[in-house]
Structures are given as C-alpha cells and as structure tokens.
Scaffold this motif. Structure first.
Motif, mmCIF file in Angstrom:
data_model
loop_
_atom_site.group_PDB
_atom_site.id
_atom_site.type_symbol
_atom_site.label_atom_id
_atom_site.label_comp_id
_atom_site.label_asym_id
_atom_site.label_seq_id
_atom_site.Cartn_x
_atom_site.Cartn_y
_atom_site.Cartn_z
ATOM 1 N N UNK A 106 4.854 -1.450 8.378
ATOM 2 C CA UNK A 106 4.831 -0.148 7.706
ATOM 3 C C UNK A 106 3.447 0.492 7.835
ATOM 4 N N UNK A 107 2.401 -0.321 7.698
ATOM 5 C CA UNK A 107 1.039 0.207 7.822
ATOM 6 C C UNK A 107 0.799 0.761 9.232
ATOM 7 N N UNK A 108 1.279 0.061 10.220
ATOM 8 C CA UNK A 108 1.130 0.514 11.607
ATOM 9 C C UNK A 108 1.894 1.826 11.810
ATOM 10 N N UNK A 109 3.089 1.888 11.252
ATOM 11 C CA UNK A 109 3.884 3.113 11.385
ATOM 12 C C UNK A 109 3.183 4.294 10.725
ATOM 13 N N UNK A 110 2.567 4.038 9.572
ATOM 14 C CA UNK A 110 1.776 5.093 8.904
ATOM 15 C C UNK A 110 0.677 5.603 9.828
ATOM 16 N N UNK A 111 -0.001 4.684 10.491
ATOM 17 C CA UNK A 111 -1.101 5.076 11.389
ATOM 18 C C UNK A 111 -0.565 5.956 12.520
#
Lengths: 322, 322
Positions: free
Chosen positions: B148-153
C-alpha cells in the motif's frame, strides 16, 4: 566471500570494486569472487574478477547474476535523477523494475545475501525543515526519488521476510565527482570546483545560497563497505539509513575553492541560472540530522575543505597546499 | 460523470456503488456510467451500471476497464492484510502489480481522472508514538502495508506528473464490518460486537487493552465520496491522507456492546489468544493525530458507541435502544 556489484562501471561502483581488489578481503573474509555488472563492461581487473555487461532489465539478466551466488550484493545500478525525470518510462523500468527483478531473483535463489542498496536523500521533498530529522516522512518530488523510496520499501519487506539482509543508503550528493559530468541534476555541485581546479570553465545553474549536503567519493565507498559488513541487528525493521555528510552552501564551496586555488579558479565559474535544474534542486533537502547514521558507525568528512582535500589527493594525486 | 470502482463487490465498494446509484449524481454531476469490477461479479444494479468480473492482473484487464473512460476511479481492489502476509506472491501481484498496471493504463489512455486509492493505516509499523502525527515516516511491518505504501508513492508521482489527480486514503480499520469474517487480521475488532449482537459466539484473539483506530462503513463511504469530489489543490504533492477515526480499546468496545446488548451478549465473546494474529496486530498503530485529514474535510464518528449505533441502524435496520 563472493560479491556482486551492479552499476560497477559507475563512479562509486568502480571505486568500491578497486578497493575490494586492493584489499583482497571484506570484513575479514577473503575475496573469492567479484562479479561486476553494468551497461558498459566494468574496467576493474584483478584476481577473481568477472566483468559483465548488459541490460539489468533484460529477461534472465538478474537470474544470471544471482547464479554467481553472491554473499554480498551491492546494487548501485540506476538511472540518475535528471534522466529519470526526463524519461519517465526508462526511470521506472531501470530504477523500479530492475531492482524488483533483482530482489525476486535473490528470493528465488534462496541466497539470503547482505544487500546494500544505493538510495538517495532525494526521497525527501519540500516542504521540510532546514535540518531533516531521521524519522521525517519521505515525500519525493521527483520520479527518481519515488523509485528509490519504493525500492527501499521492498528492501525493508524482503529483509523482514528473511530473503536478504538489506541496508539502503540514502546517499547525500557525492562531491567532488571525478570525471565527466553525468545527467544527475546535482552535477554542478561537483563541476564548479572540479573544473576550475584543472583550469576549465564551469557553469553554476542555481543561486549561491543553495545549501546542500555532500560527502566525498572516498566517504561513499566507506558507506558501502560499512553497510556490507555492519551488524544489521541494530537496524530493526528500518533498513534505510541517512549517512552523515557536510551541509554546505554553494557560496561556501566557492570560498573553499578560492582558498586552495585562488581567485583565478573562482573566476572560471559562470553563473547561468537554469530553470530545469532549479525545478529539481529546489525540491531537495538542505541538511540532515543523520544522528542514527552516525550512531550506526557511518563516517563522512567534517567540512567542505576536507572534501576538497580528498578530491585533490585521490583524483589529482597532489598533496594539498597548506 | 463516469465512475469506475475496482473491488466493487467488497464491503466498501458495494456500499459506495449503492450510494452512487441511490444519489444518481456525484459532486453535482449526473451519474452517466458506473462500471463495477471485482473477482466476483458485483451485485449492485441500477441505471448506467455495468458489472464486470475478472482478474485485474490478467493481461488486458485494466486497459479494458479504462476504455470505459472514467472521470473518477475508485481503486479498492486488493488482497487483505492476513492473506498478503500468508501468500507473499499473490499479495505483490494483486496489491502492487495490479495497482501499477491500472496506473499505467490510465497514463496510456490520457484520461487524467480523479483517482481515489484505498490505502491503510498499516503503512505505519512499530515502534511509533501512542498518537501518530501526520508527518511520521511510514515503516510498514507487513507486506500488505508495504504494498500500500508503494502504491501511495506511485499515486503521488502520477499526480505530480499530471497523469491523474490522486487521493490515497489511509483507511482506519472499518468497524463494524457487516457480513462474514474475511481474512483481514483486523477482523476480530468487528467480530466481537457483530456476532454477539445477533446471538452468535465470537473469538477475541488479542488482549483487551489493545487500542486501535476505527471508523464505520458509513464513514468510509463518506471518505471515498469526499476524496472523489474534494479540491485537491490543498493536498499539494502529499496525496496520502489519514482520515479521522475513533481510537478505542478492545475493552471499551466490549463495554459499548454491554451497554446496548447486555451481559448476555458480552458472554458470547471467548478470549482465545492467537499468536499469528498478534504478530500482525501488535505492529499496528494505536491512535492518529489526523489533523490534516480533518482540516481537509474528512469526517468520522466521535465514539465507539456512535459506531455501534451506525451498525445497528444500517445493518440490523433497528433503532438504537436508549
């Protein structure tokens, strides 16, 4: 000890490789094999060295590298900031997909190597405080910073899962970069001292009051070797480290140059503002607390004068005046 | 107004779809087309609704969805936390590669839609302060949080580049989840009140003093609709938002249950510690400042009693006693 370096023809990769060949060991273990990979064949030679060239994102490329069964992987390969901003697709293909493919190959091979990843302080983006604390949320404002931040997150998760033992180094700008300018937007920080030191003109594309954090190539090699051998137990789940560096203004750089090379050298710097460079550089951080990096044993220079002396010693093979 | 919802058969997706059909408009614009996609055919029906089923990570799947030319994309599809931890490859394939593929399809189509992405408070991992400030560095300690953090980035970078206009919602745990338990490790937060309210037993796998932040399904729908219509100028480059929620201990949940359903309901809760659940839940945050989310106009309940009342009204179709 078997070591793989990607991006081994780049400035840091070459210096790390040469140092390893010269030392013949790493962390007390004899260097058995040193596999060097880059898009152009790495030039380092020595016992146990295998130099390979190719595209890391080509099918099978990373699997072939991992088949050398490295105990340590130093993953430096990547497209630099200016190029990743100019060529969106290439940046993601190399900096994200290339890293992901390498991580998947490592996982598939069941190697559990130490994995040293070259990240960047450009994971931080404005607005931020003048001195960035170690736990500030990274908010990159470039595709390069985004790709590096994502890769850090992968290295964290791969480490947590036990597929590898990762350390992501949020490199400061390396200065003074030897050799020709590359496409990194940070290139002028080096150019304005490197070129005048050998009597060549240089362009300064940003204002003199820009403050930026730098460390020498010698310090960068030290970061990599320390990351490759340190006790990672102290990192916990937080594998990304901000190593120390010297926060210095462009004006202070110029004064340090004046001290070792005089007014004539300084006069070779032409101030020519470049909005494209400024658009990137203005989003970058000024200074870092880097308390954790120092506590973890990473070491850098204490002043820009010292950085300049390292350059003159290591690249110009001269004793520093004074 | 043309809207695409992925994960539209899931709990939030279904509620958002039903609300849109009922309203017939979004942000003052008439609903022309509502494309609903999930691995099972979404059941919502209404004028302009197209329900599709399939694997988002199958070749051509995201391009086919984007061919509907949505003005708003609500990307809810994903593998939940427990499953992403248990099945490493599936988690990355769906939660990272699926999102990346959708983003690439949007970029390729030149649509520039509003893009609402379902992220999670699980981007934060221990150790952290009792109340997490808005600018704390996310350090996920699960593969789910990492994905999810990667997708946010990616959503940040895609927004900065102008390929879309993104808002990433760091959802708190949604409670009380109606229906059957899913594989989310957070499921028991809902289960321990939902099941006893209808006379069924429930298992509590963690200690009673665990504090966690929750919002109702009704609030979650509100988050999505607000993210779909808000002025994103206020977000700057920081597209990830922590919406408000209620920080409550499991013990306080149980007391709220006792208040509306009596001791008999509370006695249906069996405390049975589960190390696998605890390994995940113990890395989660307790409470959030969520100042920015409130300033940006996101709204949630003020107490767990209110959350319970919303559940009883919306799911059990009963007036709340007292």
């Amino acid at each position: 000890m078997r070591i793989l370096i990607t991006g081994a023809a780049g400035m840091i990769g070459r210096k790390v490789a040469e140092r390893l060949v010269r030392d013949g060991h790493l962390g007390g273990r004899r260097l058995e094999a040193l596999v060097l990979h880059d898009v152009v064949r790495p030039g380092t030679e020595g016992p146990g060295v295998t130099a390979l060239e190719g595209d890391l994102s080509a099918p099978g490329a990373v699997e072939a590298l991992v088949a050398h069964r490295p105990d340590v992987i130093v993953h430096l390969a990547g497209v630099v900031s200016g190029e990743a901003e100019a060529d969106f697709e290439k940046g993601y293909r190399v900096n994200l997909d290339g890293t992901r493919a390498l991580l998947e190959a490592v996982r598939g091979a069941g190697l559990h190597p130490r994995f040293v990843f070259a990240s960047t302080e450009a994971v931080f983006g404005a607005p931020f405080p003048d001195v960035i604390p170690d736990d500030l949320a990274p908010q990159p404002l470039t595709s390069y910073g985004t790709q590096k931040l994502i890769s850090e997150a992968l290295v964290n998760d791969w480490s947590r899962r036990g597929f590898l033992d990762g350390v992501s180094l949020r490199f400061p700008t390396i200065c003074v970069r030897p050799g020709k300018p590359n496409r990194a937007a940070s290139g002028f920080f080096s150019g304005i001292v490197r070129e005048p030191l050998v009597g060549l003109p240089a362009v300064l594309p940003v204002p003199r009051d820009v403050v930026h954090t730098m460390a020498s190539p010698r310090a960068a090699v030290g970061f990599v070797l320390h990351a490759a051998t340190m006790d990672t137990g102290a990192l916990g789940g937080r594998r990304a480290v901000i190593p120390p560096g010297v926060a210095v203004s462009v004006g202070e750089e110029i004064e340090a140059l004046r001290e070792v090379a005089g007014d004539k050298a300084v006069q070779l710097i032409e101030e020519r503002p470049d909005p494209a460079v400024w658009a990137i550089v203005s989003t970058w951080a000024k200074a870092f607390e880097a308390k954790r990096g120092q506590e973890l044993g990473f070491e850098a220079e204490g002043s820009f004068g010292e950085i300049l002396r390292v350059h003159i010693e290591d690249e110009l093979r001269r004793r520093v005046p004074g």
